[in-house]
Each structure stands twice: as C-alpha cells, then as structure tokens.
Design an enzyme around this catalytic site. Sequence first.
Site, PDB file in Angstrom:
ATOM      1  N   GLU A 196       4.806  -0.673 -21.286  1.00 42.40           N
ATOM      2  CA  GLU A 196       4.624   0.999 -21.568  1.00 42.40           C
ATOM      3  C   GLU A 196       3.705   1.441 -22.406  1.00 42.40           C
ATOM      4  O   GLU A 196       3.074   2.559 -22.077  1.00 42.40           O
ATOM      5  CB  GLU A 196       6.253   1.411 -21.597  1.00 42.40           C
ATOM      6  CG  GLU A 196       7.191   1.134 -20.662  1.00 42.40           C
ATOM      7  CD  GLU A 196       8.655   1.489 -21.128  1.00 42.40           C
ATOM      8  OE1 GLU A 196       9.212   0.739 -21.722  1.00 42.40           O
ATOM      9  OE2 GLU A 196       9.218   2.748 -21.124  1.00 42.40           O
ATOM     10  N   THR A 211       0.880  -1.277   0.081  1.00 41.82           N
ATOM     11  CA  THR A 211       0.055   0.037  -0.092  1.00 41.82           C
ATOM     12  C   THR A 211       0.716   1.234  -0.015  1.00 41.82           C
ATOM     13  O   THR A 211       1.906   1.014   0.485  1.00 41.82           O
ATOM     14  CB  THR A 211      -1.042  -0.002   1.244  1.00 41.82           C
ATOM     15  OG1 THR A 211      -0.194   0.021   2.342  1.00 41.82           O
ATOM     16  CG2 THR A 211      -1.877  -0.949   1.192  1.00 41.82           C
ATOM     17  N   HIS A 212       0.554   2.304  -0.781  1.00 43.10           N
ATOM     18  CA  HIS A 212       1.644   3.461  -0.941  1.00 43.10           C
ATOM     19  C   HIS A 212       2.727   3.015  -1.449  1.00 43.10           C
ATOM     20  O   HIS A 212       3.802   3.416  -1.335  1.00 43.10           O
ATOM     21  CB  HIS A 212       1.653   4.168   0.521  1.00 43.10           C
ATOM     22  CG  HIS A 212       0.532   4.470   1.340  1.00 43.10           C
ATOM     23  ND1 HIS A 212      -0.101   5.579   1.347  1.00 43.10           N
ATOM     24  CD2 HIS A 212      -0.168   3.638   2.159  1.00 43.10           C
ATOM     25  CE1 HIS A 212      -1.075   5.565   2.150  1.00 43.10           C
ATOM     26  NE2 HIS A 212      -1.124   4.203   2.675  1.00 43.10           N
TER      27      HIS A 212
END
Length: 465
Positions: free
Chosen positions: A291, A156-157
């Site tokens: 990408e 998370t984060h």
Amino acid sequence: MSNKMWGGRFADGPDAIMEDINASIDFDRHLYRQDIAASKAHAAMLGKRGIISANDAAKIAQGLNTILSEIESGKLTFKRALEDIHMNIESRLAELIGPAAGRLHTARSRNDQVATDFRLWVRATIDAIDAALLAYQQALAEKALEHAATVMPGFTHLQTAQPVTFGHHLLAYVEMAARDRGRFKDARKRLNESPLGAAALAGTAFPIDRAMTSDALEFDRPMANSLDAVADRDFVLETLAAASIAAVHLSRFAEEIVIWTSPLTGLLTLSDRFTTGSSIMPQKRNPDAAELVRAKTGRIVGALQGLLMVMKGLPLAYQKDMQEDKEGAMDALSALSLSIAAMTGMVRDMAPDAARMRAAADGGYATATDLADWLVMTLKMPFRDAHHVTGRIVAKAAADGVALHDLPLPAMQAIEPRITQAVYDVLSAENSVKSRVSYGGTAPKNVRREANRWLKALVPRFRSS
Ligand code: ARG
C-alpha cells in the site's frame, strides 16, 4: 553582523525570517561529498594553471580531506547562518587552513558549484537506483522461473480473460523495469556534462581548464554554454520523470499485490516479514508495504510537478528559485529507492496459492477464447461466428452452473452439432497456456526461456559510487 562570505557591502545581518527562508543547509548538506570532490578538482586545476600557488592548492586539498572526515564522523556542525553546504565547507576550510581558503572560490561561483554538485549527486543516485532495479528484476525473473507453469487467470477490465502463467505476469514487470532503467540511463547520459567553470553565468577571465575538472569528476565533457550550465535543471526533471514512470509501474504491481492478498481472491500470500497486523482485529494480515509503495507514487510524481512549476517561466540564468530543486528530488528519489527495495523483498518472499489460481482460471470461463479458436481451426468457422457460438455455450454452462470443461458434449452439440470430444483438449487452462507459443506468449516454455534469458542478461551496469 553581516555575512562574512558575501557581506562586504552590507551593514546589517539578515532578519531571522530571511535566514529561515534562505538557508538550504538542512537539505543540501547531503551534497557534502560531491561539494568536496568538486572543490578538490577545482583547486587542483587552479594550481595546475598557476592561478593559485601549488602550495595553496595542496593546503586546500588537505583541508578538504580533513573536512570530509569531520563530516563523515559527525564532528562538523553545520550552521544555518552560513546558508548552504558550499559556505559551510568554505568557512570551515578557512578555520583549518587560514587565508589560502579564500583562494578556492577564484574563477568559480556558487551557481556553477551547486549545479556541479547536484549533477554528481543525481548521477550517483541514478547508479544506485539502477542497481536496485536490477536486483528487483532478478527477484522477479527467479520467481518467474519457479512459476513458469503456474496457471492463473489473466485479466482485462479486472474480469477473468484468459489463462496466463504467474511467471509470465511477473516477467511483464521485468520488461517495465528494463525500460525504467533505460530511461534513467538516458537521463544519466545527458546529465553527465560539467557546469564547473561557467562561474556566475558568463564564464571567467582566468585561464581555467574546464576539461581538466570535467575529467577529474568523470563527466564526459564541459557544458558548452555558461548560461545554460548554471540555469539548466533538465537533469533533475528528466530523472524525476524516469522516477515517476518507475513509481507508476511499482504502484500497479503493488495494487495487484493488495488485490491478490485480499481474502476475496486469496491468490497470493506475503511473508510475515512484509505484512503487518491490526491493533484491534487479530485475524488481519495487512499488505502495508504494498500500500505504501502504491502511495509513494504521489510524492514522487508530485516532486516532478513541483519542479516543473518552479522552472516554468524562469529567466536565464541562475535564479534562487532553483534552490527548490533539491528537497523534492531528494525525497522522491529516496522514496523510489525504498519502494524498489520493498517490492524486491515482497517478490522474493511472495507465495502464490497455485490451487486457488488454478481454480480462478477454471472458474471464469477463461478458456472461452480457446473454444472459439478451436471452432475456427477445426470447423473453419469465421471467428465472428465462432465467437457467437462460444458465447451461447458459455451462457449454457453458466445457466447449468458448471465450468466449460464440465459441460457435457451433447449440451455443446445442441448449439453446434459439429463439435466433437476433441474440443475438451483445449478447454483446460493448462492446455490453453501451453498452446500460447507465439513470440511473447504465455506458454510455460516461453516463460522459462525468457526468465533464463533475463537471468543471464542481468549484470550490473555502472560501478556503484
Ligand atoms: N544554495 C544555493 C542553491 O541551492 C546555492 C547557489 C546560490 N547562488 C546564489 N547566487 N545565491 O541554489
């Protein structure tokens, strides 16, 4: 020379710039199959209802079949002077069968014609995307089964949070793709009504049978309001909205692939088949496909925004603005198909580095929550207190430069004397994931069960058309 399809009241032909801005053949040529199918359905209905003779209807059908094979074999050259696919085909029909061709457009307008063609095209595209998403889900579920017990850090984060399994992570994308398929399915259901027979905008005085053409084209029913039938582009907007959300999902996974294949993390390797080299730096293995999947989200969401702006404030019924519905949508949906295919290929070939994943899960104090939970379960501490004690133990481990499971018992007992040797059972990442057996949790046995459930459930939904 004035236009031979509509130039009756015109003395002069269009300016070259007028022709440039007006022509849509460069992109609506992709509708040829749908245009011919809809014209065949319309002609058969006109014949059946006695609006044109059976003989003319038969000639028209034959001519249209010829045109279909001419287009498929690349023999027909489209003319920009004829504006669009509808008039190119009708004009070729006149060359092939003579005056009978002129009867095809009875009780029809290009307005209901283009709305019909594009609905059929979007419907077929949705079916193809559904099949592609299904293959993507299968690839994910297979890889998930293989890696049901492969421990990695969950984030998370983007900070190490708790251990999860790689299989569990992959199955999260299976769920997202399932919702994406649900959105496309909903859009398909609503779009599957026939505009054909709405004519220009008001319906027609000819005794047409709209149910007959609707059935022939496998629509569920004719659209109920002729103005709505020619003026509605919700079906494109909804499909692009579904495509945008699907693309956003793919971009999130693509971003993770970029991060995980970076030597900074080294959690994952892509095959040579889905990697490119650098023209100057020989060591590079670039995740270009990931990408580009991440980037294509831009044009897909852009197409949705673009069409929303085109439609905003348009009065009823057909306005030429609506011709702008096709290029963006066609581009966006083909970008999405390509992105799904690329992701499917990457998933099939991707190889997680299980040792690095494991080390990363061990390294970031990922089992700190397990320790806090142990304090709650074993020592009956309130969770907030357990959280605080665990924080102090983590700080001690960090100060000593060791992982939680390598911190000696006395060091822990100096912070909380009641801690016993048994705590080490919950400090390994393996045991942590194994313990997460709650419904939807990351325990390997859950992941195995879910992956198998998906593999069984994943069967093609629509016939491919
Ligand atoms: N090419 C046109 C389109 O895509 C076909 C419909 C033209 N209708 C008209 N009234 N000029 O919208």
